[in-house]
Design a protein around this motif. Structure first.
Motif, short mmCIF file in Angstrom:
data_model
loop_
_atom_site.label_atom_id
_atom_site.label_comp_id
_atom_site.label_asym_id
_atom_site.label_seq_id
_atom_site.Cartn_x
_atom_site.Cartn_y
_atom_site.Cartn_z
N ALA A 1 31.82 39.59 48.87
CA ALA A 1 30.82 40.66 48.91
C ALA A 1 31.45 42.01 48.63
O ALA A 1 30.82 42.90 48.04
N LEU A 2 32.70 42.17 49.03
CA LEU A 2 33.40 43.44 48.81
C LEU A 2 33.72 43.68 47.35
O LEU A 2 33.65 44.79 46.85
N SER A 3 34.04 42.61 46.64
CA SER A 3 34.52 42.77 45.26
C SER A 3 33.52 42.38 44.20
O SER A 3 33.80 42.47 43.02
N GLU A 4 32.32 41.97 44.61
CA GLU A 4 31.35 41.48 43.61
C GLU A 4 30.85 42.61 42.70
O GLU A 4 30.90 43.77 43.06
N VAL B 1 20.62 48.58 38.78
CA VAL B 1 21.86 49.22 39.22
C VAL B 1 22.96 48.95 38.20
O VAL B 1 23.25 47.80 37.85
N ASN B 2 23.56 50.03 37.71
CA ASN B 2 24.72 49.94 36.83
C ASN B 2 25.92 50.49 37.58
O ASN B 2 25.94 51.68 37.93
N PHE B 3 26.89 49.65 37.89
CA PHE B 3 28.06 50.13 38.63
C PHE B 3 29.01 50.85 37.68
O PHE B 3 29.49 50.28 36.70
N SER B 4 29.28 52.10 37.98
CA SER B 4 30.11 52.94 37.12
C SER B 4 31.59 52.73 37.37
O SER B 4 32.42 53.02 36.51
N GLY B 5 31.94 52.26 38.58
CA GLY B 5 33.33 52.09 38.96
C GLY B 5 33.85 53.16 39.90
O GLY B 5 34.96 53.06 40.41
N ASN C 1 51.87 52.69 48.47
CA ASN C 1 51.35 51.66 47.58
C ASN C 1 49.91 52.00 47.23
O ASN C 1 49.01 51.83 48.05
N ARG C 2 49.70 52.52 46.05
CA ARG C 2 48.35 52.89 45.62
C ARG C 2 47.67 51.68 44.99
O ARG C 2 48.27 50.98 44.18
N VAL C 3 46.41 51.47 45.34
CA VAL C 3 45.63 50.39 44.73
C VAL C 3 44.45 51.02 44.00
O VAL C 3 44.12 52.18 44.20
N ASN C 4 43.81 50.22 43.15
CA ASN C 4 42.79 50.79 42.28
C ASN C 4 41.38 50.35 42.59
O ASN C 4 40.46 50.57 41.80
N SER C 5 41.16 49.71 43.76
CA SER C 5 39.80 49.30 44.12
C SER C 5 39.68 49.19 45.63
O SER C 5 40.66 49.07 46.36
N TYR C 6 38.44 49.23 46.08
CA TYR C 6 38.17 49.04 47.51
C TYR C 6 38.66 47.68 47.98
O TYR C 6 39.26 47.54 49.03
N ALA C 7 38.36 46.64 47.19
CA ALA C 7 38.74 45.29 47.58
C ALA C 7 40.24 45.16 47.71
O ALA C 7 40.75 44.49 48.63
N ALA C 8 40.99 45.78 46.81
CA ALA C 8 42.45 45.67 46.84
C ALA C 8 43.04 46.32 48.07
O ALA C 8 44.04 45.84 48.62
N SER C 9 42.44 47.40 48.56
CA SER C 9 42.96 48.05 49.76
C SER C 9 42.80 47.15 50.98
O SER C 9 43.68 47.07 51.83
N VAL C 10 41.67 46.46 51.06
CA VAL C 10 41.43 45.54 52.18
C VAL C 10 42.35 44.33 52.07
O VAL C 10 42.95 43.89 53.06
N GLU C 11 42.49 43.78 50.88
CA GLU C 11 43.34 42.61 50.70
C GLU C 11 44.79 42.93 51.02
O GLU C 11 45.52 42.10 51.59
N PHE D 1 52.00 52.15 53.29
CA PHE D 1 50.74 52.90 53.34
C PHE D 1 50.02 52.73 52.01
O PHE D 1 50.62 52.83 50.94
N THR D 2 48.71 52.47 52.09
CA THR D 2 47.93 52.35 50.86
C THR D 2 46.65 53.14 50.99
O THR D 2 46.17 53.43 52.09
N GLU D 3 46.12 53.52 49.84
CA GLU D 3 44.82 54.17 49.79
C GLU D 3 44.09 53.69 48.55
O GLU D 3 44.69 53.30 47.56
N SER D 4 42.77 53.70 48.63
CA SER D 4 41.95 53.30 47.49
C SER D 4 41.20 54.52 46.98
O SER D 4 41.22 55.58 47.61
N PRO D 5 40.53 54.40 45.84
CA PRO D 5 39.76 55.54 45.33
C PRO D 5 38.52 55.75 46.18
O PRO D 5 37.41 55.31 45.85
#
Length: 406
Positions: free
Chosen positions: A403-406, A282-286, A173-183, A139-143
């Motif tokens: 597009a997900l990780s850009e 646009v400034n991406f804060s994270g 399994n915790r991941v630290n980004s949206y892209a990582a959860s999909v991957e 099981f994984t989740e992203s922020p």
């Protein structure tokens, strides 16, 4: 060009007609249709509120913002955003950060023959040789929009239920980004995931995710809103239109985030004639927490923030107060991030996973305390995520890993 329902000019190169149903979907998200979501930025009913003094929610002294309304004037059924903005305190006090069970039921009852953007949810393969039968379920989740600082022990109640239903242990399994959860799910390193709202469409298209459940709070509240947020003392920022100023430093969360990027890019554009990356940089804060803290610290002047993330961030930080922030507009509710499993899991495993969430009462568990949800209800991607897909189509989103990780 999109119909200018707010009486504003049709100007941006990104502003264009949507296919059948799309414009109506975005109109509803902006609150223009009234109802439980309140009225939005392009008009709507509601009595005018007092506008020329600091709100009574903890502020003091006179405000230089003539649209700043008294806290007592906030009506969640009709905020009248065209004429008012508010410190965030009365919104939180009214529970306005979430929608209602009625909003959820309305989403689920829509007549939707096919998904408006991307591919539909994949079916379980007919060929049994393609079924996935892992020894351990990961099981994984992203922020995501409704995840703030959860840890493995917080999930023990649901992990126990999954093991009861499937006979398989669960690994966190915790991941630290949206892209990582999909991957993680694409590569079969994760079999179950709690995706963010905006990332769900990428997960369906890229890794065969099957969204099946979403949480409901004990009081029946559901989902979250987009809060267009600034500091309470930012007298020069009185509406979304004021974001289009060279002196206003704007923060968005992440590219795939719904309320942190995708929704404001579409809704600000259509209803306020303010186009991200054209009218402001646009400034991406994270993430939403970073946007919230960055606005408070003065690193950013304003930004779109997931309302429930905003609530969690302020409540968790003793240096922050709801009186520190002002909301100049809010959307109608969006569905909160769903639980999903991989489409090619053995059908018996799929059934067990569904039962673990949908047939369980998580009251008085750490899971309920950390998530805010005691029960989970079934959702259907093509209906409940229809608005999200329309927004992403409006923005020209392509469902690619890049597009997900850009």
């Amino acid at each position: 060009m999109v119909d200018d329902t707010g009486g504003r000019r049709e100007s941006s190169s990104r502003r264009r007609f949507l296919v059948a149903g799309g414009a109506a979907a975005i109109t509803g998200l902006a609150g223009c249709s009234g109802g439980t979501g309140g009225d939005g930025g392009s008009g709507g009913g509601g009595a005018s509120s007092g506008t020329n003094s600091a709100s009574g929610d903890g502020g003091s002294g006179e405000s230089g913002d003539p649209l700043l309304a008294e806290a007592s004037a906030f009506d969640p059924e009709s905020p009248n955003w065209e004429e008012n903005n508010y410190r965030s305190t009365p919104l939180i006090d009214a529970g306005y950060e979430r929608g209602s069970r009625a909003d959820l039921e309305s989403m689920g009852s829509r007549e939707v023959d096919e998904v408006p953007h991307g591919e539909p949810v994949r079916e379980t393969p007919d060929d049994e040789s393609e079924w996935l039968e892992p020894d351990t379920l990961v099981f994984t989740e992203s922020p995501s929009e409704d995840v703030q600082g959860r840890y493995e022990e917080d999930f023990q109640a649901v992990f126990d239920r999954i093991e009861e239903e499937t006979g398989l242990p669960v690994e966190y399994n915790r991941v630290n980004s949206y892209a990582a959860s999909v991957e993680a799910m694409r590569s079969e390193r994760a079999h179950i995931a709690n995706f963010s709202t905006g990332t769900t469409c990428f997960a369906v298209n890229l890794c065969g995710a099957v969204p099946f459940a979403a949480g409901i709070a004990p009081d029946g509240s559901f989902g979250y809103r987009l809060f267009a947020t600034t500091r309470a003392d930012a007298d020069g920022i009185q509406s979304v239109e004021d974001f289009a100023d060279d002196d206003v430093r704007m923060a968005h969360a992440e590219p795939a985030s719904n309320s942190g990027h995708q929704a404001p890019s579409a809704l600000f554009d259509q209803y306020f004639d303010v186009t991200a990356d054209e009218d402001y940089e646009v400034n991406f804060s994270g993430g939403h927490s970073q946007t919230t803290r960055g606005i408070a610290a003065g690193d950013y002047d304003a930004g779109p923030i997931c309302s429930t993330c905003f609530l969690d961030t302020v409540e968790a930080d003793s240096n922050l107060s709801f009186d520190d922030f002002k909301v100049v507009w809010a959307s109608d509710p969006f569905p909160n991030g769903p639980v999903a499993y991989r489409y090619n899991l053995h059908p018996d495993i799929q059934e067990g996973i569904r039962n673990a969430w949908l047939d369980s009462d998580f009251a008085d568990t750490a899971y309920a305390e950390r998530t805010g949800y005691e029960e989970y209800v079934p959702i259907e991607y093509r209906r409940h995520w229809y608005d999200i897909m329309v927004i992403q189509r409006y923005n020209g989103v392509e469902y690619t890993q890049g597009a997900l990780s850009e």
